[in-house]
Design a protein around this motif. Structure first.
Motif, PDB file in Angstrom:
ATOM      1  N   GLY A  27      91.126 117.883  36.401  1.00  0.00           N
ATOM      2  CA  GLY A  27      90.020 118.850  36.791  1.00  0.00           C
ATOM      3  C   GLY A  27      89.383 119.556  35.657  1.00  0.00           C
ATOM      4  O   GLY A  27      88.235 119.808  35.505  1.00  0.00           O
TER       5      GLY A  27
ATOM      6  N   THR B  49      88.005 112.481  38.747  1.00  0.00           N
ATOM      7  CA  THR B  49      89.255 113.164  38.482  1.00  0.00           C
ATOM      8  C   THR B  49      90.484 112.039  38.827  1.00  0.00           C
ATOM      9  O   THR B  49      91.455 112.328  37.637  1.00  0.00           O
ATOM     10  CB  THR B  49      89.562 114.221  39.465  1.00  0.00           C
ATOM     11  OG1 THR B  49      88.632 115.287  39.396  1.00  0.00           O
ATOM     12  CG2 THR B  49      90.992 114.998  39.054  1.00  0.00           C
TER      13      THR B  49
ATOM     14  N   ASP C 267      91.175 126.012  39.187  1.00  0.00           N
ATOM     15  CA  ASP C 267      92.110 124.914  39.063  1.00  0.00           C
ATOM     16  C   ASP C 267      92.302 124.069  40.662  1.00  0.00           C
ATOM     17  O   ASP C 267      92.344 122.710  40.788  1.00  0.00           O
ATOM     18  CB  ASP C 267      93.396 125.037  38.594  1.00  0.00           C
ATOM     19  CG  ASP C 267      94.023 126.064  39.383  1.00  0.00           C
ATOM     20  OD1 ASP C 267      93.575 127.002  40.058  1.00  0.00           O
ATOM     21  OD2 ASP C 267      95.392 126.079  39.089  1.00  0.00           O
ATOM     22  N   ILE C 268      92.258 124.850  41.552  1.00  0.00           N
ATOM     23  CA  ILE C 268      92.135 124.399  42.829  1.00  0.00           C
ATOM     24  C   ILE C 268      91.082 125.077  43.682  1.00  0.00           C
ATOM     25  O   ILE C 268      90.755 126.253  43.797  1.00  0.00           O
ATOM     26  CB  ILE C 268      93.779 124.446  43.394  1.00  0.00           C
ATOM     27  CG1 ILE C 268      93.893 126.078  43.533  1.00  0.00           C
ATOM     28  CG2 ILE C 268      94.676 123.793  42.644  1.00  0.00           C
ATOM     29  CD1 ILE C 268      95.271 126.489  44.379  1.00  0.00           C
TER      30      ILE C 268
ATOM     31  N   SER D  73      98.331 126.224  38.885  1.00  0.00           N
ATOM     32  CA  SER D  73      98.849 124.820  38.286  1.00  0.00           C
ATOM     33  C   SER D  73      99.186 125.211  36.707  1.00  0.00           C
ATOM     34  O   SER D  73      98.158 125.333  36.065  1.00  0.00           O
ATOM     35  CB  SER D  73      97.998 123.803  38.257  1.00  0.00           C
ATOM     36  OG  SER D  73      98.045 122.725  37.268  1.00  0.00           O
TER      37      SER D  73
ATOM     38  N   CYS E 212      85.022 123.681  40.947  1.00  0.00           N
ATOM     39  CA  CYS E 212      86.304 123.133  41.027  1.00  0.00           C
ATOM     40  C   CYS E 212      86.305 121.539  41.190  1.00  0.00           C
ATOM     41  O   CYS E 212      85.855 121.134  41.941  1.00  0.00           O
ATOM     42  CB  CYS E 212      87.400 123.500  42.211  1.00  0.00           C
ATOM     43  SG  CYS E 212      89.000 122.998  41.911  1.00  0.00           S
TER      44      CYS E 212
ATOM     45  N   ALA F 247      97.394 122.900  34.422  1.00  0.00           N
ATOM     46  CA  ALA F 247      96.057 123.063  34.314  1.00  0.00           C
ATOM     47  C   ALA F 247      95.761 123.954  32.733  1.00  0.00           C
ATOM     48  O   ALA F 247      94.971 123.694  32.138  1.00  0.00           O
ATOM     49  CB  ALA F 247      95.248 123.442  35.513  1.00  0.00           C
TER      50      ALA F 247
ATOM     51  N   VAL G  56      88.832 119.420  40.925  1.00  0.00           N
ATOM     52  CA  VAL G  56      90.293 118.784  41.442  1.00  0.00           C
ATOM     53  C   VAL G  56      89.992 117.615  42.236  1.00  0.00           C
ATOM     54  O   VAL G  56      90.625 116.472  42.240  1.00  0.00           O
ATOM     55  CB  VAL G  56      91.348 119.685  41.919  1.00  0.00           C
ATOM     56  CG1 VAL G  56      91.103 120.194  43.275  1.00  0.00           C
ATOM     57  CG2 VAL G  56      92.833 119.147  41.839  1.00  0.00           C
ATOM     58  N   ASN G  57      89.016 117.539  43.286  1.00  0.00           N
ATOM     59  CA  ASN G  57      88.735 116.470  44.266  1.00  0.00           C
ATOM     60  C   ASN G  57      87.390 115.613  43.621  1.00  0.00           C
ATOM     61  O   ASN G  57      86.906 114.800  44.316  1.00  0.00           O
ATOM     62  CB  ASN G  57      88.332 117.070  45.498  1.00  0.00           C
ATOM     63  CG  ASN G  57      89.767 117.776  46.073  1.00  0.00           C
ATOM     64  OD1 ASN G  57      90.714 116.985  45.717  1.00  0.00           O
ATOM     65  ND2 ASN G  57      89.625 118.700  46.859  1.00  0.00           N
TER      66      ASN G  57
ATOM     67  N   ARG H 153      96.276 115.987  38.710  1.00  0.00           N
ATOM     68  CA  ARG H 153      94.770 115.925  38.883  1.00  0.00           C
ATOM     69  C   ARG H 153      94.103 117.332  38.875  1.00  0.00           C
ATOM     70  O   ARG H 153      93.048 117.465  38.290  1.00  0.00           O
ATOM     71  CB  ARG H 153      94.710 115.893  40.428  1.00  0.00           C
ATOM     72  CG  ARG H 153      95.234 114.686  40.912  1.00  0.00           C
ATOM     73  CD  ARG H 153      94.926 114.379  42.526  1.00  0.00           C
ATOM     74  NE  ARG H 153      93.882 114.738  42.946  1.00  0.00           N
ATOM     75  CZ  ARG H 153      92.696 113.846  43.059  1.00  0.00           C
ATOM     76  NH1 ARG H 153      92.961 112.656  42.726  1.00  0.00           N
ATOM     77  NH2 ARG H 153      91.780 114.534  43.684  1.00  0.00           N
ATOM     78  N   THR H 154      95.042 118.429  38.697  1.00  0.00           N
ATOM     79  CA  THR H 154      94.404 119.856  38.444  1.00  0.00           C
ATOM     80  C   THR H 154      93.980 119.689  36.919  1.00  0.00           C
ATOM     81  O   THR H 154      93.080 120.180  36.723  1.00  0.00           O
ATOM     82  CB  THR H 154      95.284 120.915  38.597  1.00  0.00           C
ATOM     83  OG1 THR H 154      96.697 120.591  38.165  1.00  0.00           O
ATOM     84  CG2 THR H 154      95.490 121.174  40.258  1.00  0.00           C
TER      85      THR H 154
END
Ligand code: SAH
Length: 471
Positions: A377, A362, A337-338, A395, A355, A398, A357-358, A373-374
Motif C-alpha cells: 500500500g 495491492t 498504512d491501514i 505496521s 490508504c 510499511a 491497503v485494500n 499488503r501494508t
C-alpha cells in the motif's frame, strides 16, 4: 513443636483463639521486645521468654528451630507472621533439613487489614502491599515496583514507610505516585492501628507531605486508586456495585430505570471534563521541555489510551508538531498504512486521507514483491508521499517500505509512526528518529491506531479549532 504465631496489630482481642492457645501452652516464647510487650499479660508464668532486638532475627530463628525439637516453642510475630514476618525466615533456616518436631504457622490480622478497617474499606478491590524498607532489598528494585504499581490503577498499602534514619524513601514514593496518579487520589494514614496512640487520617495524595511528621515505622499508608473516595469521612474503594445498583433510589438495578437521553449527554460531558482534568494534571508534571502544542498532543494520546506511560514514549523531532499543523492548514494529503487509522481521523479532514491497503493493485504488488499488503500500500502511494504527511499506525513492514522510498529521495513533510509489535517495531521507529525528517514517534514496542489517531487529530484541532461535537 515450633509454632510461629501471628499476634495481629496490637490489641489482644484481635488475636485468634488458636494463637492464644499456643501462647498459653508454650514452654518458650521468643520474639522482638515490642511484640513480647504487646502480649505480656497472656504469657504463662512458667514460660521462658527470649527477646531479641530488630536485626537479630536470624539467630533467633535458628535458636527457635533448635529448641523446637525438645520443647513447645512459640515465635511471635506482629500482624501476620507470613507478611514481612518471621514465618518465611524460620522456613528458610530449616531449609531442606527434616525437623524432628512439627512446624506450624498461625495466621493473623496484618497491618493492612487492620488499618483498612479503621479507615473504612479502601482495599475492597484489587490491591498491593509494598514495603519501603531497603535494608534487605535494594532501593532501585523497590523504586521499579513502585513505578509499576503507581501506573496500575489499584490501591497500594505501604509498610515500613519511614523511620528515624530512613526518610527519603517515602518522599521518593510520593514523587512517583504524583507522577502517575491524580494528585487528588485519596490517601489514608494509620499510625499505631489497634494500639495505644492510634491516629487515623484521610487526606489527598498531593497533601501527603503535610503529614510526613506523623508517619513512622508503626504507620501504614494506603494510597487509593481512581475508584477510591472519601464518603462521609470513610475511605472506600468502589467495587462496581454502584454501576449495577442505584443506592439512592433504592430501585434495584440501574438498568431498569428510564433515563432521559439528556441525562446521558450531561453525564458524558462530566466524565469528559473529569478525564481531561486528570490527564492535564498528569501531563503537567512532565511537560517542562515540551512546547504548548507538543503538550497538547501528549495529553490527547494519554487521554485516548488512558495510559500515562505514553509520556515517556512519545518523541518529537525537528519541530514536527508545528510542521504537521502547517501541513494540515495547507490541506496536504495524509497517507496511512491501514484503514483503521483513516477511519479514526477527524471527519473534517478524512477526505484528505489516503490508504491503499485494500486497493486492487495491492494484492498483485504484495504477491510479486513478496511483501506485506501494508508495505505494498505504501509502495502504491509513492507519488503522493513527497512533502505530504505519512502516518504509520500499525505496521513495521510499511515503515521498511517507506525507508526504501526515502532512500530514493522521496521525503515526507512529516512522519507519524506508532507501529506496534515485538518484531521490528522498536527498531524501525529508532531508524525514523535518525532520518532528520520531522517526526512524532511512540518509541518501543507499543503504539497502535489509537495513539496515531490521537496525534493527528490533535494537530487537526490545533489547526482548525475544536469542532462542534468533537469530544
Ligand atoms: N508482619 C507485619 C508487618 C511487618 S512490616 C504485619 O503483617 O502487619 C512492619 C510494618 O507494618 C510497619 O513499618 C508498619 O508499616 C506496618 N505496621 C505494623 N503494625 C502496625 C500497626 N499497628 N499500625 C500501623 N501499621 C503497622
Amino acid at each position: 513443636m515450633l509454632s510461629v504465631v501471628s499476634i495481629g496489630p496490637g490489641s489482644l482481642d484481635l488475636l485468634t483463639e488458636r494463637a492464644r492457645e499456643r501462647i498459653s501452652s508454650a514452654d518458650v516464647i521468643m520474639g522482638n521486645e515490642r511484640y513480647i510487650e504487646l502480649i505480656r499479660e497472656i504469657i504463662p508464668t512458667g514460660a521462658e521468654v527470649i527477646t531479641g532486638r530488630m536485626g537479630t532475627e536470624v539467630e533467633r530463628a535458628k535458636k527457635a528451630v533448635e529448641l523446637g525439637n525438645r520443647k513447645n516453642v512459640v515465635v511471635v510475630s506482629g500482624g501476620d507472621a507470613g507478611i514481612y514476618g518471621m514465618a518465611g525466615l524460620v522456613i528458610e533456616v530449616i531449609g531442606d533439613f527434616d525437623m524432628d518436631s512439627k512446624l506450624e504457622i498461625i495466621p493473623g490480622i496484618t497491618a493492612a487489614s487492620a488499618s483498612a478497617a479503621l479507615l473504612g474499606a479502601p482495599l475492597s478491590n484489587d490491591f498491593a502491599v509494598v514495603s519501603l524498607s531497603d535494608l534487605l532489598v535494594p532501593w532501585s528494585e523497590i523504586e521499579k515496583k513502585l513505578e509499576r504499581l503507581a501506573k496500575t490503577d489499584i490501591a497500594v498499602a505501604i509498610y515500613n514507610p519511614k523511620s528515624k534514619n530512613r526518610t527519603v524513601q517515602l518522599e521518593k514514593a510520593y514523587e512517583i505516585f504524583m507522577r502517575f496518579r491524580d494528585a487528588k487520589t485519596i490517601v489514608g494514614i494509620v499510625r499505631n492501628a489497634e494500639r495505644e496512640g492510634c491516629e487515623i487520617e484521610i487526606t489527598a495524595l498531593e497533601d501527603l507531605p503535610d503529614s510526613y511528621h506523623r508517619i513512622d515505622m508503626s504507620t501504614t499508608v494506603v494510597i487509593g486508586c481512581s475508584q477510591t473516595e472519601n464518603l462521609g469521612g470513610r475511605m472506600v474503594t468502589r467495587r462496581g456495585y454502584e454501576r449495577k445498583y442505584d443506592y439512592d433510589r433504592g430501585e434495584g438495578e440501574t438498568g431498569n430505570q428510564e433515563h432521559e437521553k439528556g441525562d446521558y449527554v450531561e453525564a458524558g460531558d462530566r466524565i469528559w471534563e473529569k478525564s481531561k482534568a486528570i490527564v492535564e494534571d498528569i501531563v503537567s508534571k512532565y511537560s517542562g521541555s515540551l512546547s504548548e502544542h507538543e503538550r497538547r498532543v501528549v495529553e490527547r494520546v494519554v487521554f485516548a489510551t488512558a495510559d500515562p506511560s505514553f509520556l515517556n514514549l512519545l518523541v518529537f523531532k525537528h519541530l514536527s508538531v508545528e510542521k504537521g499543523i502547517q501541513c494540515i492548514k495547507d490541506g496536504k494529503t495524509i497517507i496511512t498504512d491501514i484503514e483503521m487509522v483513516k477511519a479514526g481521523i477527524n471527519k473534517r479532514y478524512r477526505e484528505k486521507v489516503k490508504c491503499f491497503v485494500n486497493a486492487p493493485k495491492t494484492t498483485e504488488i504484495a504477491e510479486k514483491g513478496n511483501v506485506t499488503r501494508t508495505a505494498a500500500g505504501i509502495r502504491l502511494a509513492k507519488e503522493l508521499i513527497h512533502d505530504n504527511i505519512v502516518v504509520i499506525g500499525n505496521s513495521p513492514s510499511a515503515c521498511l517500505e517507506l525507508f526504501a522510498l526515502i532512500e530514493q529521495g522521496i521525503k515526507p513533510a512529516i512522519i507519524v509512526a506508532t507501529p506496534v509489535g515485538f518484531v521490528n517495531a522498536a527498531e524501525v521507529k529508532e531508524k525514523i528518529l535518525s532520518f532528520g525528517v520531522p517526526c512524532v514517534v511512540v518509541k518501543g514496542v507499543r503504539g497502535g491506531t489509537p495513539s496515531a489517531v490521537a496525534i493527528v487529530n490533535e494537530m487537526i484541532e490545533i489547526a482548525y479549532g475544536r469542532g462542534e461535537d468533537e469530544k
